[in-house]
Motif scaffolding. Structure first.
Motif, mmCIF file in Angstrom:
data_model
loop_
_atom_site.group_PDB
_atom_site.id
_atom_site.type_symbol
_atom_site.label_atom_id
_atom_site.label_comp_id
_atom_site.label_asym_id
_atom_site.label_seq_id
_atom_site.Cartn_x
_atom_site.Cartn_y
_atom_site.Cartn_z
ATOM 1 N N GLU A 1 -27.244 5.632 -5.318
ATOM 2 C CA GLU A 1 -27.163 7.077 -5.148
ATOM 3 C C GLU A 1 -25.710 7.547 -5.145
ATOM 4 O OE1 GLU A 1 -28.742 10.515 -2.069
ATOM 5 O OE2 GLU A 1 -29.537 8.481 -1.940
ATOM 6 N N PHE A 2 -24.834 6.791 -4.497
ATOM 7 C CA PHE A 2 -23.417 7.132 -4.472
ATOM 8 C C PHE A 2 -22.830 7.114 -5.889
ATOM 9 C CE2 PHE A 2 -18.933 5.854 -4.083
ATOM 10 C CZ PHE A 2 -18.466 6.947 -3.385
ATOM 11 N N ALA A 3 -23.195 6.118 -6.680
ATOM 12 C CA ALA A 3 -22.691 6.031 -8.054
ATOM 13 C C ALA A 3 -23.173 7.226 -8.881
ATOM 14 C CB ALA A 3 -23.132 4.723 -8.692
ATOM 15 N N ALA A 4 -24.428 7.627 -8.689
ATOM 16 C CA ALA A 4 -24.961 8.779 -9.422
ATOM 17 C C ALA A 4 -24.235 10.057 -9.017
ATOM 18 C CB ALA A 4 -26.461 8.903 -9.178
ATOM 19 N N LEU A 5 -24.016 10.229 -7.724
ATOM 20 C CA LEU A 5 -23.296 11.423 -7.261
ATOM 21 C C LEU A 5 -21.855 11.444 -7.755
ATOM 22 C CD1 LEU A 5 -24.608 11.670 -3.607
ATOM 23 C CD2 LEU A 5 -25.085 13.238 -5.483
ATOM 24 N N ARG B 1 -21.868 12.567 -11.351
ATOM 25 C CA ARG B 1 -22.119 14.012 -11.437
ATOM 26 C C ARG B 1 -20.886 14.804 -11.046
ATOM 27 N NH1 ARG B 1 -27.390 15.534 -8.279
ATOM 28 N NH2 ARG B 1 -26.827 17.554 -9.109
ATOM 29 N N LEU B 2 -20.181 14.344 -10.022
ATOM 30 C CA LEU B 2 -18.963 15.018 -9.586
ATOM 31 C C LEU B 2 -17.899 14.970 -10.680
ATOM 32 C CD1 LEU B 2 -17.409 16.441 -7.331
ATOM 33 C CD2 LEU B 2 -16.705 14.191 -6.533
ATOM 34 N N GLU B 3 -17.799 13.849 -11.368
ATOM 35 C CA GLU B 3 -16.823 13.736 -12.461
ATOM 36 C C GLU B 3 -17.138 14.727 -13.565
ATOM 37 O OE1 GLU B 3 -17.034 9.617 -13.520
ATOM 38 O OE2 GLU B 3 -15.790 8.981 -11.829
ATOM 39 N N VAL B 4 -18.431 14.907 -13.870
ATOM 40 C CA VAL B 4 -18.830 15.870 -14.903
ATOM 41 C C VAL B 4 -18.482 17.288 -14.453
ATOM 42 C CG1 VAL B 4 -20.821 16.900 -16.081
ATOM 43 C CG2 VAL B 4 -20.629 14.419 -15.894
#
Length: 83
Positions: free
Chosen positions: A46-50, A53-56
């Motif tokens: 979940e941390f990797a997905a967030l 998304r934050l980078e995008v």
């Protein structure tokens, strides 16, 4: 014969019960540890997905086109006639 049954009941039975209880506790601890590893893996995923998304979102907000569109939108809002 009765003496043997008394010895079995008072000495052997508690040892067997304690052994079963200890084995159960050990199995429960092992299951809890495995669950902890699974939860940690879920949190890491979940941390990797967030993070991605934050980078995008950072890429979108820091894009010059986005900033220009925001400035144009603000100018249009200021120049709109008031009713």
């Amino acid at each position: 014969m009765e003496f043997v049954l008394v010895i079995l009941f008072f000495f052997v039975a508690p040892i067997v019960i304690i052994g079963m209880w200890t084995s159960h506790k050990k199995d429960m601890a092992k299951m809890k540890m495995e669950l902890g590893k699974s939860e940690k893996q879920n949190i890491d995923n979940e941390f990797a997905a967030l993070k991605s998304r934050l980078e995008v979102l950072e890429a979108i907000v820091t894009d010059k086109k986005y900033q220009l569109n925001e400035e144009i939108s603000q100018l249009n809002d200021k120049s709109a006639p008031l009713n």
